[in-house]
Design a protein around this motif. Structure first.
Motif, PDB file in Angstrom:
ATOM      1  N   ILE A 112       0.830  -1.206   0.000  1.00 31.13           N
ATOM      2  CA  ILE A 112       0.000   0.000   0.000  1.00 31.13           C
ATOM      3  C   ILE A 112       0.869   1.262   0.000  1.00 31.13           C
ATOM      4  CG2 ILE A 112      -0.307   0.336   2.481  1.00 31.13           C
ATOM      5  CD1 ILE A 112      -3.298   0.842   1.878  1.00 31.13           C
ATOM      6  N   ALA A 113       2.122   1.139   0.392  1.00 35.53           N
ATOM      7  CA  ALA A 113       3.022   2.297   0.464  1.00 35.53           C
ATOM      8  C   ALA A 113       3.207   2.923  -0.914  1.00 35.53           C
ATOM      9  CB  ALA A 113       4.378   1.883   1.031  1.00 35.53           C
ATOM     10  N   GLY A 114       3.227   4.247  -0.945  1.00 40.61           N
ATOM     11  CA  GLY A 114       3.505   4.953  -2.187  1.00 40.61           C
ATOM     12  C   GLY A 114       2.323   5.751  -2.693  1.00 40.61           C
ATOM     13  N   ASN A 170      -1.184   9.471  -1.332  1.00 46.19           N
ATOM     14  CA  ASN A 170       0.197   9.061  -1.093  1.00 46.19           C
ATOM     15  C   ASN A 170       0.308   8.507   0.325  1.00 46.19           C
ATOM     16  OD1 ASN A 170       2.937   8.727  -0.883  1.00 46.19           O
ATOM     17  ND2 ASN A 170       3.462  10.824  -1.396  1.00 46.19           N
ATOM     18  N   PHE A 171       0.520   7.188   0.433  1.00 50.81           N
ATOM     19  CA  PHE A 171       0.598   6.516   1.720  1.00 50.81           C
ATOM     20  C   PHE A 171       2.048   6.468   2.193  1.00 50.81           C
ATOM     21  CE2 PHE A 171      -3.295   4.895  -0.139  1.00 50.81           C
ATOM     22  CZ  PHE A 171      -4.173   4.960   0.928  1.00 50.81           C
ATOM     23  N   ASN A 172       2.336   7.128   3.317  1.00 57.12           N
ATOM     24  CA  ASN A 172       3.660   7.130   3.928  1.00 57.12           C
ATOM     25  C   ASN A 172       3.581   6.234   5.165  1.00 57.12           C
ATOM     26  OD1 ASN A 172       5.919   7.678   5.542  1.00 57.12           O
ATOM     27  ND2 ASN A 172       6.095   9.755   4.742  1.00 57.12           N
ATOM     28  N   THR A 229       0.832   8.313   7.600  1.00 58.41           N
ATOM     29  CA  THR A 229       0.007   9.398   7.075  1.00 58.41           C
ATOM     30  C   THR A 229      -0.311   9.115   5.612  1.00 58.41           C
ATOM     31  OG1 THR A 229       1.934  10.716   6.417  1.00 58.41           O
ATOM     32  CG2 THR A 229       0.999  11.156   8.592  1.00 58.41           C
ATOM     33  N   VAL A 230      -1.449   9.637   5.197  1.00 54.95           N
ATOM     34  CA  VAL A 230      -1.803   9.632   3.786  1.00 54.95           C
ATOM     35  C   VAL A 230      -2.050  11.083   3.391  1.00 54.95           C
ATOM     36  CG1 VAL A 230      -4.263   9.154   4.239  1.00 54.95           C
ATOM     37  CG2 VAL A 230      -3.312   8.710   1.972  1.00 54.95           C
ATOM     38  N   SER A 279      -8.639  17.363   0.200  1.00 57.48           N
ATOM     39  CA  SER A 279      -7.186  17.442   0.113  1.00 57.48           C
ATOM     40  C   SER A 279      -6.621  17.740   1.495  1.00 57.48           C
ATOM     41  CB  SER A 279      -6.753  18.540  -0.858  1.00 57.48           C
ATOM     42  OG  SER A 279      -7.087  18.200  -2.178  1.00 57.48           O
ATOM     43  N   GLY A 280      -5.547  17.041   1.839  1.00 59.18           N
ATOM     44  CA  GLY A 280      -4.915  17.252   3.137  1.00 59.18           C
ATOM     45  C   GLY A 280      -4.143  16.036   3.579  1.00 59.18           C
TER      46      GLY A 280
END
Length: 123
Positions: free
Chosen positions: A29-31, A54-56, A61-62, A77-78
């Motif tokens: 799921i990362a990225g 964007n999954f960090n 956080t996304v 957005s956020g």
């Protein structure tokens, strides 16, 4: 002699220790993912613009980036914190189920009844 044996055991123990801190980074799921479809039993959203998630996993956080001129009622957005488990990702206290199929990421909330199922592809 005892000191040498103790030192050897200590060094062996120290070298053999390994943390699993990198295990979450290997989660697929990362990225960066692009939202390509939303399906539900409700009125389907009609969207044309880019919606990027964007999954960090290092920071849990996304970052959601939506086109400003489009009103898609999923996430504004956020930046959002999340909790990731084997089959769910909880964002804003909502436990979304997620799975992968044919290189796509699917995230849904009660999609088996009438909730949304979002389809993403790698950006």
């Amino acid at each position: 002699m005892k000191t040498k044996i103790f030192l050897l055991l200590f060094v062996g123990l120290f070298i053999s220790c390994n943390t699993d801190d990198d295990s979450t980074v290997n989660n697929p799921i990362a990225g960066i993912w692009k939202l390509i479809d939303v399906s539900c039993e409700c009125a389907p959203p009609n969207f044309q613009a880019n919606h990027i998630w964007n999954f960090n996993l290092n920071e849990n956080t996304v970052t959601v980036t939506n086109e400003e001129d489009e009103n898609l009622q999923i996430l504004d957005s956020g930046n959002y914190d999340f909790i990731l488990s084997t089959e769910t990702i909880t964002i804003l206290e909502i436990p979304y189920e997620y799975f992968f199929e044919d290189s796509k990421l699917f995230i849904g909330y009660e999609y088996y009844s009438d909730g949304p199922l979002m389809t993403f592809e790698r950006e």
